[in-house]
Write a protein that holds these residues in place. Structure first.
Motif, PDB file in Angstrom:
ATOM      1  N   LYS A  43      40.828  27.076  37.737  1.00 38.76           N
ATOM      2  CA  LYS A  43      41.446  27.680  37.647  1.00 38.76           C
ATOM      3  C   LYS A  43      41.159  28.831  35.911  1.00 38.76           C
ATOM      4  CE  LYS A  43      43.468  23.513  37.802  1.00 38.76           C
ATOM      5  NZ  LYS A  43      44.581  22.424  36.680  1.00 38.76           N
ATOM      6  N   SER A  96      40.298  33.400  39.432  1.00 47.44           N
ATOM      7  CA  SER A  96      40.781  32.216  38.498  1.00 47.44           C
ATOM      8  C   SER A  96      41.944  32.626  38.388  1.00 47.44           C
ATOM      9  CB  SER A  96      39.667  32.223  37.540  1.00 47.44           C
ATOM     10  OG  SER A  96      39.788  33.566  36.995  1.00 47.44           O
ATOM     11  N   ALA A  97      42.608  32.286  38.310  1.00 46.78           N
ATOM     12  CA  ALA A  97      43.885  31.958  37.431  1.00 46.78           C
ATOM     13  C   ALA A  97      43.913  32.563  36.561  1.00 46.78           C
ATOM     14  CB  ALA A  97      44.786  30.293  37.757  1.00 46.78           C
ATOM     15  N   TRP A  98      42.948  32.277  35.468  1.00 44.30           N
ATOM     16  CA  TRP A  98      43.725  33.250  34.249  1.00 44.30           C
ATOM     17  C   TRP A  98      42.369  32.904  33.876  1.00 44.30           C
ATOM     18  CZ3 TRP A  98      46.025  27.718  34.769  1.00 44.30           C
ATOM     19  CH2 TRP A  98      47.117  27.810  34.767  1.00 44.30           C
ATOM     20  N   HIS A 144      50.968  38.962  40.078  1.00 41.66           N
ATOM     21  CA  HIS A 144      50.609  37.654  39.764  1.00 41.66           C
ATOM     22  C   HIS A 144      49.738  37.510  38.618  1.00 41.66           C
ATOM     23  CE1 HIS A 144      47.721  39.356  42.766  1.00 41.66           C
ATOM     24  NE2 HIS A 144      47.181  37.628  42.669  1.00 41.66           N
ATOM     25  N   LYS A 145      49.108  38.967  38.336  1.00 43.86           N
ATOM     26  CA  LYS A 145      48.091  38.770  37.566  1.00 43.86           C
ATOM     27  C   LYS A 145      48.537  39.174  35.805  1.00 43.86           C
ATOM     28  CE  LYS A 145      44.146  37.686  39.828  1.00 43.86           C
ATOM     29  NZ  LYS A 145      43.679  36.139  39.445  1.00 43.86           N
ATOM     30  N   SER A 157      48.271  36.714  32.350  1.00 40.51           N
ATOM     31  CA  SER A 157      47.002  35.352  32.965  1.00 40.51           C
ATOM     32  C   SER A 157      46.047  36.144  32.343  1.00 40.51           C
ATOM     33  CB  SER A 157      46.773  35.937  34.535  1.00 40.51           C
ATOM     34  OG  SER A 157      46.524  37.042  34.741  1.00 40.51           O
ATOM     35  N   TYR A 191      48.689  28.080  38.533  1.00 42.61           N
ATOM     36  CA  TYR A 191      47.606  28.215  38.712  1.00 42.61           C
ATOM     37  C   TYR A 191      48.314  27.354  40.174  1.00 42.61           C
ATOM     38  CZ  TYR A 191      43.722  25.852  40.828  1.00 42.61           C
ATOM     39  OH  TYR A 191      42.755  25.795  42.088  1.00 42.61           O
ATOM     40  N   GLN A 192      49.362  26.556  40.426  1.00 46.00           N
ATOM     41  CA  GLN A 192      49.349  26.795  42.000  1.00 46.00           C
ATOM     42  C   GLN A 192      49.979  27.992  42.176  1.00 46.00           C
ATOM     43  OE1 GLN A 192      48.214  23.965  43.928  1.00 46.00           O
ATOM     44  NE2 GLN A 192      47.594  23.107  42.112  1.00 46.00           N
ATOM     45  N   GLN A 196      49.329  30.906  41.784  1.00 47.20           N
ATOM     46  CA  GLN A 196      48.332  31.691  42.001  1.00 47.20           C
ATOM     47  C   GLN A 196      47.047  31.632  43.131  1.00 47.20           C
ATOM     48  OE1 GLN A 196      46.722  34.449  38.896  1.00 47.20           O
ATOM     49  NE2 GLN A 196      48.727  34.446  37.758  1.00 47.20           N
ATOM     50  N   HIS A 197      47.199  30.301  42.761  1.00 44.63           N
ATOM     51  CA  HIS A 197      45.992  29.328  44.345  1.00 44.63           C
ATOM     52  C   HIS A 197      46.652  30.224  45.337  1.00 44.63           C
ATOM     53  CE1 HIS A 197      44.488  26.228  45.985  1.00 44.63           C
ATOM     54  NE2 HIS A 197      43.121  27.748  46.198  1.00 44.63           N
ATOM     55  N   TRP A 232      46.289  33.814  45.939  1.00 44.16           N
ATOM     56  CA  TRP A 232      45.048  33.758  46.097  1.00 44.16           C
ATOM     57  C   TRP A 232      44.484  33.773  48.174  1.00 44.16           C
ATOM     58  CZ3 TRP A 232      40.955  30.355  47.159  1.00 44.16           C
ATOM     59  CH2 TRP A 232      39.541  30.836  47.541  1.00 44.16           C
TER      60      TRP A 232
END
Length: 175
Positions: free
Chosen positions: A25, A77-79, A110-111, A114, A160-161, A163-164, A167
């Motif tokens: 996260k 990581s998301a952030w 997508h970042k 973040s 988070y979801q 970005q996940h 990734w």
């Protein structure tokens, strides 16, 4: 472990491969002299706000370049939390890390949003001393009465979801 330079660390128990296979996260970038403060912030985010997993502390295993390590941490990581203390800008490596993080957030759609600057309750870097590129972000300030609300609003599970998923897709396409 502190070597006098700003550093990025992860849990000692994890290997380089394990780090590459876990999407966190958050990651905290901080000055070497702020180890205890970074640990406190990590624990607060994980325990009080249930934002986990996050990572810091315990240097990456030897054998991987520091730039690759930074890339994996930011993209894995998301952030990216930048711990804004008086110590953070006293080291050139810390300054490089925040520039790399900002560049990444501009170059990868997508970042966007973040990068999360955090001013801890003590020894924080005042806004007027904060470099202009970091001033564009609204820092989470632990001394602010709205801190809890801001943390909950910033670290949204939906982000988070998203970005996940990106990734994971990138890992499949590169792998």
């Amino acid at each position: 472990m502190s070597n006098g330079k700003c550093h990025l660390e992860i849990n000692e128990k994890e290997t380089n491969d394990a780090v590459k296979d876990v999407f966190y996260k958050f990651v905290i970038l901080h000055a070497a002299t702020d180890d205890k403060e970074a640990e406190r912030i990590k624990n607060m985010f994980q325990d009080e706000f249930d934002i986990k997993p996050g990572f810091i502390f315990a240097e990456m295993a030897a054998g991987q370049s520091i730039l690759k390590t930074l890339e994996h941490a930011i993209n894995g990581s998301a952030w990216t939390i930048i711990l804004l203390t008086e110590n953070f800008l006293s080291e050139a490596w810390c300054e490089f890390q925040f520039h790399a993080t900002l560049t990444n957030s501009l170059n990868l759609h997508h970042k966007y949003n973040s990068v999360i600057p955090v001013r801890p309750r003590t020894n924080y870097l005042p806004r007027e001393k904060t470099p202009i590129p970091l001033r564009i972000f609204n820092a989470l300030e632990e001394n602010n009465s709205a801190f809890e609300h801001q943390v909950r609003k910033t670290f949204q599970e939906s982000m988070y979801q998203k970005q996940h998923a990106i990734w994971k897709a990138e890992k499949v396409n590169s792998g």
